[in-house]
Design a protein around this motif. Structure first.
Motif, short mmCIF file in Angstrom:
data_model
loop_
_atom_site.label_atom_id
_atom_site.label_comp_id
_atom_site.label_asym_id
_atom_site.label_seq_id
_atom_site.Cartn_x
_atom_site.Cartn_y
_atom_site.Cartn_z
N ALA A 25 -4.09 0.16 -4.77
CA ALA A 25 -3.93 -1.13 -4.08
C ALA A 25 -2.63 -1.84 -4.47
O ALA A 25 -2.06 -2.57 -3.66
N SER A 26 -2.14 -1.62 -5.67
CA SER A 26 -0.92 -2.31 -6.10
C SER A 26 0.34 -1.71 -5.47
O SER A 26 1.39 -2.34 -5.49
N ARG A 27 0.24 -0.51 -4.90
CA ARG A 27 1.42 0.18 -4.35
C ARG A 27 1.49 0.18 -2.83
O ARG A 27 2.46 0.68 -2.27
N VAL A 28 0.48 -0.34 -2.15
CA VAL A 28 0.44 -0.17 -0.70
C VAL A 28 0.68 -1.46 0.09
O VAL A 28 0.49 -1.47 1.30
N THR A 29 1.14 -2.50 -0.55
CA THR A 29 1.31 -3.77 0.18
C THR A 29 2.34 -3.65 1.30
O THR A 29 2.18 -4.25 2.36
N SER A 30 3.39 -2.84 1.10
CA SER A 30 4.39 -2.70 2.17
C SER A 30 3.78 -1.97 3.36
O SER A 30 4.09 -2.29 4.51
N LEU A 31 2.92 -1.00 3.11
CA LEU A 31 2.26 -0.29 4.21
C LEU A 31 1.32 -1.23 4.97
O LEU A 31 1.24 -1.19 6.19
N GLU A 32 0.61 -2.07 4.22
CA GLU A 32 -0.29 -3.03 4.87
C GLU A 32 0.48 -4.01 5.74
O GLU A 32 0.03 -4.38 6.83
N SER A 33 1.66 -4.42 5.30
CA SER A 33 2.43 -5.38 6.09
C SER A 33 2.91 -4.77 7.40
O SER A 33 3.07 -5.48 8.39
N THR A 56 -1.40 2.00 13.22
CA THR A 56 -2.41 1.47 12.30
C THR A 56 -3.21 2.60 11.67
O THR A 56 -3.46 2.58 10.46
N VAL A 57 -3.61 3.57 12.47
CA VAL A 57 -4.36 4.71 11.93
C VAL A 57 -3.51 5.47 10.91
O VAL A 57 -3.98 5.80 9.82
N LEU A 58 -2.27 5.74 11.24
CA LEU A 58 -1.39 6.47 10.32
C LEU A 58 -1.15 5.68 9.04
O LEU A 58 -1.17 6.25 7.93
N LEU A 59 -0.96 4.38 9.18
CA LEU A 59 -0.76 3.55 7.98
C LEU A 59 -2.02 3.50 7.13
O LEU A 59 -1.94 3.57 5.89
N GLN A 60 -3.19 3.40 7.77
CA GLN A 60 -4.43 3.38 7.00
C GLN A 60 -4.65 4.71 6.29
O GLN A 60 -5.08 4.72 5.13
N LEU A 61 -4.34 5.80 6.94
CA LEU A 61 -4.45 7.11 6.29
C LEU A 61 -3.51 7.20 5.08
O LEU A 61 -3.88 7.73 4.03
N ALA A 62 -2.30 6.66 5.23
CA ALA A 62 -1.36 6.65 4.11
C ALA A 62 -1.87 5.78 2.97
O ALA A 62 -1.73 6.14 1.79
N ILE A 63 -2.48 4.65 3.31
CA ILE A 63 -3.03 3.76 2.28
C ILE A 63 -4.14 4.47 1.52
O ILE A 63 -4.20 4.43 0.29
N TRP A 64 -5.02 5.13 2.24
CA TRP A 64 -6.09 5.88 1.57
C TRP A 64 -5.53 7.02 0.75
O TRP A 64 -6.02 7.35 -0.32
N TYR A 65 -4.47 7.64 1.25
CA TYR A 65 -3.87 8.77 0.56
C TYR A 65 -3.24 8.33 -0.76
O TYR A 65 -3.41 9.00 -1.79
N VAL A 66 -2.53 7.20 -0.74
CA VAL A 66 -1.90 6.70 -1.96
C VAL A 66 -2.98 6.22 -2.94
O VAL A 66 -2.88 6.43 -4.14
N ASP A 67 -4.01 5.56 -2.42
CA ASP A 67 -5.19 5.13 -3.19
C ASP A 67 -4.83 4.30 -4.42
O ASP A 67 -5.36 4.52 -5.50
#
Length: 192
Positions: A142-150, A129-140
């Motif tokens: 919202a339209s591109r990170v839905t697969s990471l959130e799942s 979860t921490v690694l995925l959240q860091l990746a989500i913040w890194y990509v920054d």
């Protein structure tokens, strides 16, 4: 590329493990074997760096990045226990050590054991979860990170299912057959 790297890290894990144990017990070089075993976390660092570089270079976040986070989380949560278990068996088979004591099979001792294993799964889910959240913040974006959130839900769903299985051992503890209860108490005393 990421899937191939995950596969290479998994193969590398087992190769380093076999080389470390063989060096330790067959070649009678315990320090060198330990050094090989301590190299295993470097594989996860390589995977983490490669995943970050892939995202930095503009790759679309997808399931491969989520799988990499889960793989790293699993290694953090369960890797030490796996290596310790295999080391005990290698010491027995190759080094002449006594046979390792297996996990308890009955009662609340088994429930405690399953709870400890589940803690490794919780650790794995938290790290992923921490690694995925860091990746989500890194990509920054919202339209591109839905697969990471799942993938966060996948990690916690697995932890929840494993938790229910572990809890079932406490709710419905398996009873030892006649005579087995005394042997299990002896094993518990040896463990402590």
């Amino acid at each position: 590329m990421i899937v191939a790297l995950i596969a290479a890290c998994e193969v590398g894990f087992w190769v380093l493990l076999a080389a470390g144990l063989a060096t330790r017990y067959l070649l009678k070089m315990p320090r060198t074997g330990l050094a090989l075993l301590l190299c295993e976390p470097l594989l996860e660092v390589v995977l983490l760096v490669a995943t970050a570089l892939d995202l930095k270079n503009g790759a679309e976040p997808n399931w491969t990045h989520g799988l990499a986070a889960l793989y790293i989380g699993y290694t953090v949560g369960h890797g030490h226990r796996t290596v310790k278990w295999l080391d005990g068996h290698a010491a027995h088979r190759l080094g002449g050590a006594p046979k390792p004591i297996g996990p308890p099979r009955y009662g609340m001792a088994r429930a405690r054991h399953e709870g400890k294993v589940w803690m490794g799964t919780l650790t794995a889910a938290a790290v992923a979860t921490v690694l995925l959240q860091l990746a989500i913040w890194y990509v920054d974006d919202a339209s591109r990170v839905t697969s990471l959130e799942s993938w966060r839900y996948v990690a916690w769903r697995a932890a929840g299912i494993h938790g229910l299985v572990a809890l079932s051992y406490a709710i419905w503890p398996r009873k030892a057959p006649a005579g087995e209860a005394e042997r299990q108490l002896d094993k518990e005393r040896v463990r402590r």
